[in-house]
Enzyme design. Structure first.
Site, PDB file in Angstrom:
ATOM      1  N   GLN A  84       2.684  -6.087  -3.085  1.00  0.00           N
ATOM      2  CA  GLN A  84       2.840  -6.062  -1.629  1.00  0.00           C
ATOM      3  C   GLN A  84       4.117  -5.277  -1.269  1.00  0.00           C
ATOM      4  OE1 GLN A  84       2.067  -9.390  -3.040  1.00  0.00           O
ATOM      5  NE2 GLN A  84      -0.067  -8.849  -2.769  1.00  0.00           N
ATOM      6  N   LYS A 115       2.690   2.037  -5.074  1.00  0.00           N
ATOM      7  CA  LYS A 115       3.523   1.539  -6.176  1.00  0.00           C
ATOM      8  C   LYS A 115       2.822   1.648  -7.520  1.00  0.00           C
ATOM      9  CE  LYS A 115       3.923  -2.505  -4.287  1.00  0.00           C
ATOM     10  NZ  LYS A 115       3.194  -2.174  -3.035  1.00  0.00           N
ATOM     11  N   ASP A 121       0.825  -1.226   0.000  1.00  0.00           N
ATOM     12  CA  ASP A 121       0.000   0.000   0.000  1.00  0.00           C
ATOM     13  C   ASP A 121       0.853   1.268   0.000  1.00  0.00           C
ATOM     14  OD1 ASP A 121      -2.334  -1.670   0.315  1.00  0.00           O
ATOM     15  OD2 ASP A 121      -1.865  -1.787   2.442  1.00  0.00           O
ATOM     16  N   GLY A 150      -3.620  -4.838  -4.997  1.00  0.00           N
ATOM     17  CA  GLY A 150      -4.571  -3.819  -5.437  1.00  0.00           C
ATOM     18  C   GLY A 150      -3.859  -2.505  -5.657  1.00  0.00           C
ATOM     19  N   HIS A 151      -3.511  -2.212  -6.913  1.00  0.00           N
ATOM     20  CA  HIS A 151      -2.793  -0.983  -7.232  1.00  0.00           C
ATOM     21  C   HIS A 151      -3.764   0.017  -7.849  1.00  0.00           C
ATOM     22  CE1 HIS A 151       1.315  -3.279  -7.518  1.00  0.00           C
ATOM     23  NE2 HIS A 151       0.744  -3.343  -6.330  1.00  0.00           N
TER      24      HIS A 151
END
Length: 397
Positions: free
Chosen positions: A212, A15, A12, A39-40
């Site tokens: 991650q 990235k 988080d 989740g980006h």
């Protein structure tokens, strides 16, 4: 030139935005690990895109994307993302490549994930990643390559689902197989072998996208409260299936720290202080929507991640979230005075803070002092600073 972007905290770190911004300097963006548990979120200005499996390339610039064998593909999620790609970016004409050696996440994996986490209490995303990795190691999972041959796919699937009787779970083999074969028909035009992938990337400038963060890496993170794969820079070659030369490793970190799920967190803030940071940063998981645990920046942990990942340059994100805070704290060491060489006793560490005068904007001298201090303490240059949510809200220092 090949570069890799890794997160230096518990994920988080922003990235997705950083990779999308940097992708304009590369031919292709490559995912080498993770799955739909990532989740980006990327803010294009008029809309946002959440990447779970598709790499965070700038699709307005036709940057190509590739998925290595280290990525676990969830057919439903990936199909949905392909549809969204065509809808959001109808003019996109970049290349898409998928390694035939990538494994798939089956519906049963999500069921097992739910049951196992009730016992282990890791705080997983329940996306089936751990169980899929376990089946991969047990040689009982289905890869994209097997979907080319229905007979082979059925044989592996039968073995896989028969193992799930240990959990009192039953699934219809034919129903699951039909879904997998339909998925293969959607993606088969993108599928390449490891040799083909290697030759493709040798002709391109690649940006490898980590998922991650280093502190969630299976081997060097806060085990057992980690993800199921190697998400640090060391996972690039394994995640592609062949040696990859990396010219620059870029580490992304927040100006503070967050974590989702269980596990040690020395600088975690509770009560009003933690809630204020959570609200200011809109700290809720892109994948699960869970509120993130929030705390001050932890330099011992940051330096650990920098050394483990072999980071060359840094990117700071979310410093703008701290605009208006009267004081900003940084953990400069732990009370035991020891250098952080291992995460083994992280749950016993007590932080020692240094307080900085807050800043009203990122143009202020107070913020410059903050940046200079971090560069001095880490020994690494902060090359980029994120100044807001949108892709273009980033400056090169």
């Amino acid at each position: 030139m090949n570069r890799v972007v890794v997160g230096l905290q518990w994920g988080d770190e922003g990235k997705g935005k950083v990779v999308t911004y940097l992708s304009r300097y590369h031919d292709i963006v490559v995912r080498y690990s993770g799955g739909a548990n990532a989740g980006h979120t990327v803010n294009y200005g008029t809309f946002k895109v959440v990447h779970h499996l598709l790499p965070s390339a700038d699709f307005t610039r036709n940057v190509g994307v590739a998925i290595g064998n280290g990525v676990l593909l969830d057919p439903q999620v990936f199909t949905k993302e392909l549809i969204e790609l065509k809808e959001r970016f109808p003019e996109y004409s970049g290349d898409i490549f998928i390694s035939e050696n990538a494994h798939v996440v089956l519906p049963v994996h999500k069921e097992v994930d739910q049951r196992v986490d009730e016992v282990l209490k890791i705080g997983t995303t329940k996306r089936g990643i751990g169980p899929a990795c376990a089946d991969r190691v047990m040689r009982a999972n289905v890869r994209i390559a097997e979907l080319h041959d229905e007979k082979k796919a059925r044989s592996l699937l039968e073995k896989n689902l028969s193992l799930k009787s240990l959990y009192n779970l039953t699934f219809d083999v034919e129903e699951v197989l039909d879904d997998l074969l339909n998925f293969y028909n959607v993606i088969k035009g993108f599928v390449v072998s490891s040799i083909q992938m290697k030759r493709i990337l040798e002709e391109k400038s690649a940006l490898f996208e980590g998922t991650q963060g280093v502190l969630l890496d299976l081997d060097v993170g806060t085990y057992p409260y980690v993800t199921s794969m190697n998400c640090s820079s060391s996972g690039v070659s394994a995640g592609m299936g062949f040696p990859v030369k990396i010219d620059e490793t870029i580490g992304v970190f927040k100006a503070y720290t967050t974590r989702v799920g269980e596990g040690p967190f020395p600088t975690e803030l509770f009560g009003e202080e933690g809630e204020a940071l959570r609200k200011a940063g809109h700290e809720y998981g892109s994948t699960t929507g869970r509120p993130r645990r929030c705390g001050w920046l932890d330099l011992p942990l940051l330096n650990y991640a920098i050394e483990v990942a072999g980071v060359d340059t840094l990117v700071m994100t979310k410093a703008d979230v701290l605009n208006g805070f009267e004081k900003v704290k940084v953990c400069v060491r732990y009370k035991d005075g020891r250098e952080l060489l291992s995460l083994r006793d992280l749950d016993k560490k007590e932080p020692v803070y240094e307080a900085f005068d807050g800043w009203k904007s990122l143009e202020s001298k107070e913020f410059d002092r903050f940046v200079n201090f971090i560069e001095k303490e880490t020994g690494k240059p902060i090359k980029y600073i994120s100044t807001g949510e949108k892709i273009e809200d980033i400056v090169e220092v």
